[in-house]
Motif scaffolding. Structure first.
Motif, PDB file in Angstrom:
ATOM      1  N   PHE A  70       0.805  -1.133  -0.038  1.00 19.80           N
ATOM      2  CA  PHE A  70      -0.061  -0.109  -0.235  1.00 19.80           C
ATOM      3  C   PHE A  70       0.889   1.169   0.024  1.00 19.80           C
ATOM      4  N   ASP A  71       0.655   2.143  -1.015  1.00 22.70           N
ATOM      5  CA  ASP A  71       1.156   3.350  -0.882  1.00 22.70           C
ATOM      6  C   ASP A  71       0.542   4.034   0.472  1.00 22.70           C
ATOM      7  N   ASN A  72       0.983   5.043   0.894  1.00 14.20           N
ATOM      8  CA  ASN A  72       0.680   5.844   2.197  1.00 14.20           C
ATOM      9  C   ASN A  72      -0.245   7.070   1.687  1.00 14.20           C
ATOM     10  N   ASP A  73       0.544   8.092   1.225  1.00 17.70           N
ATOM     11  CA  ASP A  73      -0.185   9.366   1.039  1.00 17.70           C
ATOM     12  C   ASP A  73      -1.107   9.434  -0.013  1.00 17.70           C
ATOM     13  N   GLY A  74      -2.311   9.747   0.276  1.00 16.17           N
ATOM     14  CA  GLY A  74      -3.335   9.645  -0.817  1.00 16.17           C
ATOM     15  C   GLY A  74      -4.299   8.260  -1.004  1.00 16.17           C
ATOM     16  N   THR A  75      -3.450   7.094  -0.327  1.00 13.48           N
ATOM     17  CA  THR A  75      -3.845   5.868  -0.514  1.00 13.48           C
ATOM     18  C   THR A  75      -4.633   5.533   0.771  1.00 13.48           C
ATOM     19  N   LEU A  76      -3.926   5.726   1.896  1.00 16.45           N
ATOM     20  CA  LEU A  76      -4.149   5.433   3.235  1.00 16.45           C
ATOM     21  C   LEU A  76      -4.449   6.621   4.165  1.00 16.45           C
ATOM     22  N   TRP A  77      -4.001   7.830   3.887  1.00 16.35           N
ATOM     23  CA  TRP A  77      -4.547   9.089   4.327  1.00 16.35           C
ATOM     24  C   TRP A  77      -4.240  10.287   3.493  1.00 16.35           C
ATOM     25  N   VAL A  78      -4.854  11.369   4.050  1.00 16.59           N
ATOM     26  CA  VAL A  78      -4.790  12.650   3.249  1.00 16.59           C
ATOM     27  C   VAL A  78      -3.639  13.009   2.608  1.00 16.59           C
ATOM     28  N   GLU A  79      -3.458  13.470   1.495  1.00 19.32           N
ATOM     29  CA  GLU A  79      -2.364  14.214   0.878  1.00 19.32           C
ATOM     30  C   GLU A  79      -2.657  15.610   0.172  1.00 19.32           C
ATOM     31  N   ILE A 188       3.383  -1.120   3.798  1.00 19.84           N
ATOM     32  CA  ILE A 188       3.506   0.273   3.268  1.00 19.84           C
ATOM     33  C   ILE A 188       4.482   0.379   2.458  1.00 19.84           C
ATOM     34  N   VAL A 189       4.514   0.727   1.297  1.00 21.63           N
ATOM     35  CA  VAL A 189       5.588   1.273   0.417  1.00 21.63           C
ATOM     36  C   VAL A 189       5.188   2.567  -0.056  1.00 21.63           C
ATOM     37  N   SER A 190       6.058   3.497   0.461  1.00 21.83           N
ATOM     38  CA  SER A 190       5.734   5.095   0.274  1.00 21.83           C
ATOM     39  C   SER A 190       6.858   5.880  -0.101  1.00 21.83           C
ATOM     40  N   PRO A 208       3.604  -2.972  11.404  1.00 26.12           N
ATOM     41  CA  PRO A 208       4.614  -2.652  12.384  1.00 26.12           C
ATOM     42  C   PRO A 208       5.957  -2.199  11.552  1.00 26.12           C
ATOM     43  N   PRO A 209       6.753  -1.464  12.162  1.00 29.83           N
ATOM     44  CA  PRO A 209       7.815  -0.748  11.526  1.00 29.83           C
ATOM     45  C   PRO A 209       8.636  -1.681  10.614  1.00 29.83           C
ATOM     46  N   GLU A 210       8.733  -2.935  10.848  1.00 30.60           N
ATOM     47  CA  GLU A 210       9.485  -3.797   9.800  1.00 30.60           C
ATOM     48  C   GLU A 210       8.866  -4.071   8.573  1.00 30.60           C
ATOM     49  N   GLN A 211       7.546  -3.594   8.470  1.00 35.12           N
ATOM     50  CA  GLN A 211       6.749  -3.596   7.393  1.00 35.12           C
ATOM     51  C   GLN A 211       6.447  -2.617   6.572  1.00 35.12           C
ATOM     52  N   VAL A 212       7.403  -1.354   6.856  1.00 33.17           N
ATOM     53  CA  VAL A 212       7.195  -0.178   6.135  1.00 33.17           C
ATOM     54  C   VAL A 212       8.653   0.092   5.355  1.00 33.17           C
ATOM     55  N   VAL A 213       8.234   0.424   4.316  1.00 38.39           N
ATOM     56  CA  VAL A 213       9.517   0.581   3.221  1.00 38.39           C
ATOM     57  C   VAL A 213       9.240   2.255   2.779  1.00 38.39           C
ATOM     58  N   GLY A 214       9.984   3.002   2.746  1.00 39.70           N
ATOM     59  CA  GLY A 214      10.062   4.292   2.467  1.00 39.70           C
ATOM     60  C   GLY A 214      11.376   4.783   2.023  1.00 39.70           C
ATOM     61  N   SER A 215      11.503   6.221   1.588  1.00 43.54           N
ATOM     62  CA  SER A 215      12.651   6.930   1.483  1.00 43.54           C
ATOM     63  C   SER A 215      13.177   7.278   2.855  1.00 43.54           C
ATOM     64  N   SER A 216      14.718   7.364   2.666  1.00 41.19           N
ATOM     65  CA  SER A 216      15.509   7.592   3.955  1.00 41.19           C
ATOM     66  C   SER A 216      16.518   8.501   3.454  1.00 41.19           C
ATOM     67  N   ILE A 217      17.180   9.109   4.764  1.00 40.32           N
ATOM     68  CA  ILE A 217      18.470   9.702   4.598  1.00 40.32           C
ATOM     69  C   ILE A 217      19.483   8.946   5.289  1.00 40.32           C
ATOM     70  N   LYS A 218      20.821   9.134   5.073  1.00 44.61           N
ATOM     71  CA  LYS A 218      21.842   8.206   5.481  1.00 44.61           C
ATOM     72  C   LYS A 218      21.976   8.434   7.054  1.00 44.61           C
ATOM     73  N   THR A 219      22.260   7.472   7.793  1.00 41.02           N
ATOM     74  CA  THR A 219      22.551   7.535   9.051  1.00 41.02           C
ATOM     75  C   THR A 219      24.018   6.648   9.269  1.00 41.02           C
ATOM     76  N   LYS A 220      24.509   7.091  10.668  1.00 40.21           N
ATOM     77  CA  LYS A 220      26.022   6.644  10.826  1.00 40.21           C
ATOM     78  C   LYS A 220      26.007   5.995  12.315  1.00 40.21           C
ATOM     79  N   PHE A 221      26.480   5.272  12.566  1.00 39.16           N
ATOM     80  CA  PHE A 221      26.702   4.664  13.899  1.00 39.16           C
ATOM     81  C   PHE A 221      27.608   5.572  14.573  1.00 39.16           C
TER      82      PHE A 221
END
Length: 337
Positions: A70-79, A188-190, A208-221
């Motif tokens: 499922f897309d999120n914006d406009g598919t599951l809630w308002v955009e 969710i694939v957004s 759950p969080p592990e079933q959410v795919v989305g855009s991301s920025i880089k992170t470092k440990f």
């Protein structure tokens, strides 16, 4: 006397069994999508689920392969009037402005601080991306999650004056529950930020969080005061939109979906990947915003959630088009109160 008593008990037991037998079909036939009108769209969804979940049927799909995205914006809630995450980013600009006096003279920050929302529609995707990067980075992942949760608790949509988490589509919530009840794993694939969505999708959608795919920025440990942390950097890691969606599904889900739901041209490639070339029965569906009275009506000319190429592709690929005005009894849960 004893014989009459036993006979009465037997009769009562038989009556109870008959009543239970009569009740079973009622439960089995209860409406799984009560907020949907009885239209061909609803029937197409129910028929698809029945066909892929009927053991022994030629179109049966094992539970492990029942993946729906499922897309999120406009598919599951308002955009509209803008993406929720963009509204969040604009508020972040205002909150951070005292630390960045140069923003008073730098676009698109200058327009945001001046309250010129119309000007934002003229900025490039790159400019808006820079705005999001600079307002979403420079902190740990835990700190960002808290900022998101705190903002959602107080922010209100400008039209409905309700929290954004109440502006989810009741028919789609029912659809997610219906699929899960029939052995589907829902993702969710957004194009939205995965870190923006994960703090609340479980509570709002049951995803759950592990079933959410989305855009991301880089992170470092980093080790900070002896504590392991992940620090967010103002650099793009992955854009989960358009052609990026099938890539994100492949990399993070590991299975080609058998059902996909979107609402815009940003979902075109996800729908193509799901429905074209795969084995077995497949379902592609597009939420078409046609109800200006209860929500919004927009498609080909919209600045947010444009539905143009994908709408034409729907006819060519026999995707199901969900007409919000015709197919949904209610849009939001509070409509039914």
């Amino acid at each position: 006397m004893r014989r009459k008593f036993l006979s009465a008990i037997a009769g009562a037991t038989l009556g109870l069994l008959l009543n239970l037998i009569c009740l079973v079909p009622t439960f089995a036939q209860s409406d799984p999508l009560p907020s949907w009108n009885d239209t061909p769209t609803k029937q197409a969804i129910v028929d698809f689920v029945r066909r892929v979940t009927t053991p022994g049927g030629s179109e049966f799909v094992p539970a492990a392969a029942r993946v729906a995205t499922f897309d999120n914006d406009g598919t599951l809630w308002v955009e509209q009037p803008m993406y929720v995450q963009l509204a969040f980013a604009l508020d972040r600009v205002r909150a951070l402005a005292p630390l960045h006096p140069e923003w008073q003279y730098t676009e698109p920050f200058q327009s945001v601080l001046a309250g010129d929302m119309q000007a934002l529609t003229g900025f490039s995707e790159r400019s808006l991306l820079d705005l999001i990067l600079l307002t979403h980075a420079g902190m740990t992942t835990d700190e960002f999650s808290k900022i998101v949760v705190d903002w959602l608790a107080t922010a209100r949509d400008p039209r409905f004056r309700r929290p954004y988490t109440e502006l989810v589509y009741q028919p789609m919530l029912e659809l997610i529950s219906y699929l899960r009840a029939n052995g589907f794993k829902t993702y969710i694939v957004s194009g939205g930020g995965v870190e923006f969505m994960r703090p609340w999708t479980d509570k709002v959608y049951g995803v759950p969080p592990e079933q959410v795919v989305g855009s991301s920025i880089k992170t470092k440990f980093e080790m900070r005061d002896g504590i392991p942390t992940l620090f967010r950097l103002p650099e793009v890691n992955f854009i989960d939109d358009k052609a990026g969606k099938p890539v994100g599904i492949y990399e993070f889900v590991g299975r080609r979906p058998i059902a996909a739901f979107g609402n815009s041209d940003g979902d075109l490639q996800m729908l193509q990947w799901t429905t074209i070339g795969g084995d077995g029965l497949r379902l592609g569906a597009i939420v078409h915003h046609t109800d200006a009275a209860r929500e919004y009506a927009y498609d080909r000319q919209s600045h947010f959630g444009r539905l143009d190429v994908a709408l034409d592709a729907a006819a060519a690929n026999r995707w199901t088009v969900i007409d919000m005005k015709k197919d949904w009894k209610v849009i939001f849960s509070f409509d039914a109160r």
